[in-house]
Write a protein that holds these residues in place. Structure first.
Motif, mmCIF file in Angstrom:
data_model
loop_
_atom_site.group_PDB
_atom_site.id
_atom_site.type_symbol
_atom_site.label_atom_id
_atom_site.label_comp_id
_atom_site.label_asym_id
_atom_site.label_seq_id
_atom_site.Cartn_x
_atom_site.Cartn_y
_atom_site.Cartn_z
ATOM 1 N N PHE A 5 -5.316 -2.124 0.266
ATOM 2 C CA PHE A 5 -4.067 -1.725 0.905
ATOM 3 C C PHE A 5 -2.914 -1.865 -0.089
ATOM 4 O O PHE A 5 -2.963 -2.668 -1.026
ATOM 5 N N LYS A 6 -1.875 -1.098 0.161
ATOM 6 C CA LYS A 6 -0.633 -1.236 -0.601
ATOM 7 C C LYS A 6 0.464 -1.724 0.333
ATOM 8 O O LYS A 6 0.299 -1.759 1.563
ATOM 9 N N GLN A 7 1.602 -2.073 -0.249
ATOM 10 C CA GLN A 7 2.721 -2.571 0.541
ATOM 11 C C GLN A 7 3.416 -1.436 1.289
ATOM 12 O O GLN A 7 3.535 -0.313 0.785
ATOM 13 N N ASN A 8 3.891 -1.753 2.486
ATOM 14 C CA ASN A 8 4.712 -0.795 3.225
ATOM 15 C C ASN A 8 6.180 -1.072 2.956
ATOM 16 O O ASN A 8 6.539 -1.837 2.054
ATOM 17 N N GLU A 9 7.038 -0.463 3.741
ATOM 18 C CA GLU A 9 8.476 -0.617 3.527
ATOM 19 C C GLU A 9 8.944 -2.051 3.740
ATOM 20 O O GLU A 9 9.942 -2.484 3.154
ATOM 21 N N ASN A 10 8.217 -2.788 4.589
ATOM 22 C CA ASN A 10 8.601 -4.170 4.866
ATOM 23 C C ASN A 10 7.949 -5.176 3.918
ATOM 24 O O ASN A 10 8.077 -6.390 4.122
ATOM 25 N N GLY A 11 7.222 -4.666 2.926
ATOM 26 C CA GLY A 11 6.569 -5.562 1.980
ATOM 27 C C GLY A 11 5.239 -6.107 2.449
ATOM 28 O O GLY A 11 4.672 -6.988 1.802
ATOM 29 N N GLU A 12 4.718 -5.598 3.578
ATOM 30 C CA GLU A 12 3.428 -6.049 4.091
ATOM 31 C C GLU A 12 2.326 -5.127 3.580
ATOM 32 O O GLU A 12 2.506 -3.906 3.509
ATOM 33 N N TYR A 13 1.185 -5.716 3.272
ATOM 34 C CA TYR A 13 0.064 -4.922 2.740
ATOM 35 C C TYR A 13 -0.757 -4.364 3.897
ATOM 36 O O TYR A 13 -1.812 -4.886 4.268
ATOM 37 N N THR A 14 -0.244 -3.273 4.467
ATOM 38 C CA THR A 14 -0.907 -2.657 5.625
ATOM 39 C C THR A 14 -1.231 -1.184 5.423
ATOM 40 O O THR A 14 -1.954 -0.617 6.234
ATOM 41 N N ASP A 15 -0.710 -0.551 4.385
ATOM 42 C CA ASP A 15 -0.967 0.877 4.156
ATOM 43 C C ASP A 15 -2.313 1.037 3.448
ATOM 44 O O ASP A 15 -2.474 0.612 2.299
ATOM 45 N N HIS A 16 -3.251 1.656 4.130
ATOM 46 C CA HIS A 16 -4.612 1.763 3.605
ATOM 47 C C HIS A 16 -4.681 2.736 2.436
ATOM 48 O O HIS A 16 -4.105 3.826 2.478
ATOM 49 N N LEU A 17 -5.397 2.322 1.394
ATOM 50 C CA LEU A 17 -5.584 3.168 0.212
ATOM 51 C C LEU A 17 -7.016 3.630 0.044
ATOM 52 O O LEU A 17 -7.270 4.815 -0.210
ATOM 53 N N HIS A 18 -7.966 2.719 0.192
ATOM 54 C CA HIS A 18 -9.349 3.082 -0.141
ATOM 55 C C HIS A 18 -10.301 2.066 0.478
ATOM 56 O O HIS A 18 -9.965 0.883 0.622
ATOM 57 N N SER A 19 -11.509 2.526 0.846
ATOM 58 C CA SER A 19 -12.555 1.653 1.366
ATOM 59 C C SER A 19 -13.902 2.109 0.824
ATOM 60 O O SER A 19 -14.146 3.311 0.676
ATOM 61 N N ALA A 20 -14.762 1.164 0.533
ATOM 62 C CA ALA A 20 -16.113 1.471 0.064
ATOM 63 C C ALA A 20 -17.031 0.328 0.462
ATOM 64 O O ALA A 20 -16.589 -0.810 0.661
ATOM 65 N N SER A 21 -18.329 0.628 0.588
ATOM 66 C CA SER A 21 -19.278 -0.389 1.029
ATOM 67 C C SER A 21 -20.659 -0.084 0.477
ATOM 68 O O SER A 21 -20.921 1.005 -0.042
ATOM 69 N N CYS A 22 -21.552 -1.067 0.600
ATOM 70 C CA CYS A 22 -22.948 -0.889 0.209
ATOM 71 C C CYS A 22 -23.818 -1.720 1.134
ATOM 72 O O CYS A 22 -23.352 -2.661 1.783
ATOM 73 N N GLN A 23 -25.086 -1.375 1.195
ATOM 74 C CA GLN A 23 -26.040 -2.052 2.072
ATOM 75 C C GLN A 23 -26.750 -3.162 1.301
ATOM 76 O O GLN A 23 -27.189 -2.959 0.161
#
Length: 503
Positions: free
Chosen positions: A213-231
């Protein structure tokens, strides 16, 4: 005949002349200066095929890439997802790589991003019951976590955090422009979540998922950027190495044709893009260590134990306060259904059934509930919805004598008639015993007849010639089902409390 042959020669020479002329025309039109591949591709025959080809601008380019330094299994078929074996408690490196092209996401250049690493269930059925599965694991292994960061070995991570209520997740900040590696340790093994544990069962697969996640306007890390996973599958220490060796030996015994159907084993595992893990803060409520959670444990069954203040699982009234909405009605609203789940110890499923009304929940079959909630809680919820109570082991009928004169004289016996001396009929109350012990008899009598339980010293049975026989567990076990008793109370010798005498 000669005339026919001559005509053939004339026709042939004419065709050759026309063909030469056509070739010369092609040479003039497609000379070195006029030839262009774009002109050829513009021909109608190529236009339809060209439209189906992906354009360079449409190619999806993930901003980050996560690589776990653990070998993939060679026993995975082509086009199936990779499978990686891990050892319990061993540190494994996950490299956090910046995969952006020049000019991509300029807003995070020179700034930190937040990543959350989780170990979650791969099986969809277990995902539905993740909270109670993890609570059960926590209850069996107090103080342990499913996932930890090996901070001394990690590189480039900042402000690491672990939430005590989220045992399967760790989070940290990192700079994409710098080398970053997070070393993780998985402490749960795959066989801990199998329904039966007799040995030899296949363990359930997990997933390692990274959400950034990246920071939003309020400085909170809630804006999603990327997700990945493996089994992954997790084994006891050194078990992953043995499993990897076994798979490799199996593949070596296969023919070359059979090997073509399987993926090669890679030294590292690349996490593939996936949807972000849903943010469910309500899934981790009621984390107080003083309260025993309701969960599905592979080693323990869950049964419905009646309240000690209730004289019977079916008993209503008789001076005992009962829930006003013990049975869920089809007309129940969503809010009333949520309250019913909480009252009946299904709090861990309130989020799962957050949009269910009473009618919706009652429509679910036993198989549906077992699949959603697991075997133990699924059957318990089904029985609660259908108002199936625990069958009592013993039923007795009891009536309290009204005090008149001497407590040991002038009273009718239990089998000697249904009316008192004044013509008033004796009213008996049913006492249902789930445990055939003397303390259960005292507790149920106290609840039905509004007698303070702490004031009852002893329970006696009146025997021949009026003697008082102490009611023991063995005596209760020899009571005949549906026996009738009259009882009266006698003050204790020391004046502190009372005795109950059955007759």
């Amino acid at each position: 005949m000669a005339w026919v042959l001559k005509m053939d020669e004339v026709i042939e020479s004419g065709l050759v002349h026309d063909f030469d002329a056509s070739l010369s025309g092609i040479g003039q039109e497609l000379g070195a200066g006029a030839y262009s591949m774009s002109d050829v591709l513009a021909l109608p025959i190529f236009k339809q095929e060209d439209s189906s080809l992906p354009l360079d601008g449409e190619t999806k380019h993930p901003p980050f890439q996560y690589v776990m330094c653990a070998a993939t299994s060679p026993a995975v078929k082509l086009h199936d997802e990779t499978l990686t074996y891990l050892n319990q408690g061993q540190s494994y490196e996950i490299r956090m790589l910046d995969n952006r092209k020049m000019g991509d996401m300029p807003e995070i250049t020179g700034k930190l991003v937040k990543s959350i690493i989780r170990v979650v269930f791969h099986d969809r059925r277990l995902q539905y019951t993740e909270h109670q599965q993890l609570e059960g694991w926590k209850w069996n292994r107090p103080g342990d976590r499913l996932l930890d960061l090996d901070i001394p070995m990690s590189v480039g991570i900042i402000d690491t955090r672990t939430n005590p209520s989220q045992l399967n997740a760790v989070e940290f900040l990192w700079d994409p422009a710098k080398r970053t590696s997070a070393f993780i340790q998985v402490h749960c093994i795959s066989t801990e979540f199998t329904p039966r544990k007799h040995g030899g069962e296949k363990g359930v697969p997990f997933r390692i998922q990274v959400d950034t996640f990246k920071q939003n306007e309020n400085g909170e890390y809630t804006d999603h950027l990327h997700s990945a996973s493996c089994q992954i599958k997790v084994f006891k220490p050194k078990g992953a190495d043995r499993k990897q060796k076994t798979d490799r030996e199996k593949m070596e015994k296969r023919t070359a044709h059979e090997k073509e159907k399987y993926q090669p084993s890679y030294d590292t595992t690349i996490l593939t893009e996936c949807s972000p893990w849903p943010d469910t803060p309500t899934a981790y409520v009621n984390s107080s260590p003083s309260t025993a959670p309701a969960f599905t444990s592979p080693q323990q069954g869950t049964c419905s134990v009646p309240d000690s203040n209730s004289s019977s699982p079916n008993h209503q009234g008789d001076g005992v306060s009962q829930p006003s909405s013990e049975q869920l009605q089809p007309s129940a609203t969503i809010q009333e259904t949520q309250q019913w789940l909480l009252k009946n110890r299904f709090s861990s499923y309130t989020r799962l059934f957050s949009n269910f009304s009473g009618a919706d929940l009652l429509k679910l079959t036993k198989e549906d509930l077992v699949q959603i909630c697991g075997a133990a809680d699924g059957i318990r919820l089904y029985n609660s919805l259908k108002s199936r109570s625990v069958r009592p082991r013993l039923t007795i009928y009891v009536c309290q004598e009204q005090p008149s004169g001497s407590p040991l004289q002038g009273q009718p016996l239990a089998g000697g008639g249904g009316e008192g001396s004044g013509g008033t009929p004796y009213v008996y109350h049913a006492i249902y015993l789930e445990e055939m012990v003397a303390s259960e008899v005292a507790r149920k009598l106290a609840s039905v007849f509004n007698i303070p339980f702490h004031q009852i010293n002893q329970v006696y049975r009146q025997g021949p010639t009026g003697i008082h026989i102490l009611v023991s567990d063995q005596m209760v076990q020899n009571f005949q089902d549906e026996s009738c008793f009259l009882f009266f109370t006698v003050k204790a010798e020391n004046g502190d409390g009372i005795h109950i005498v059955l007759k």
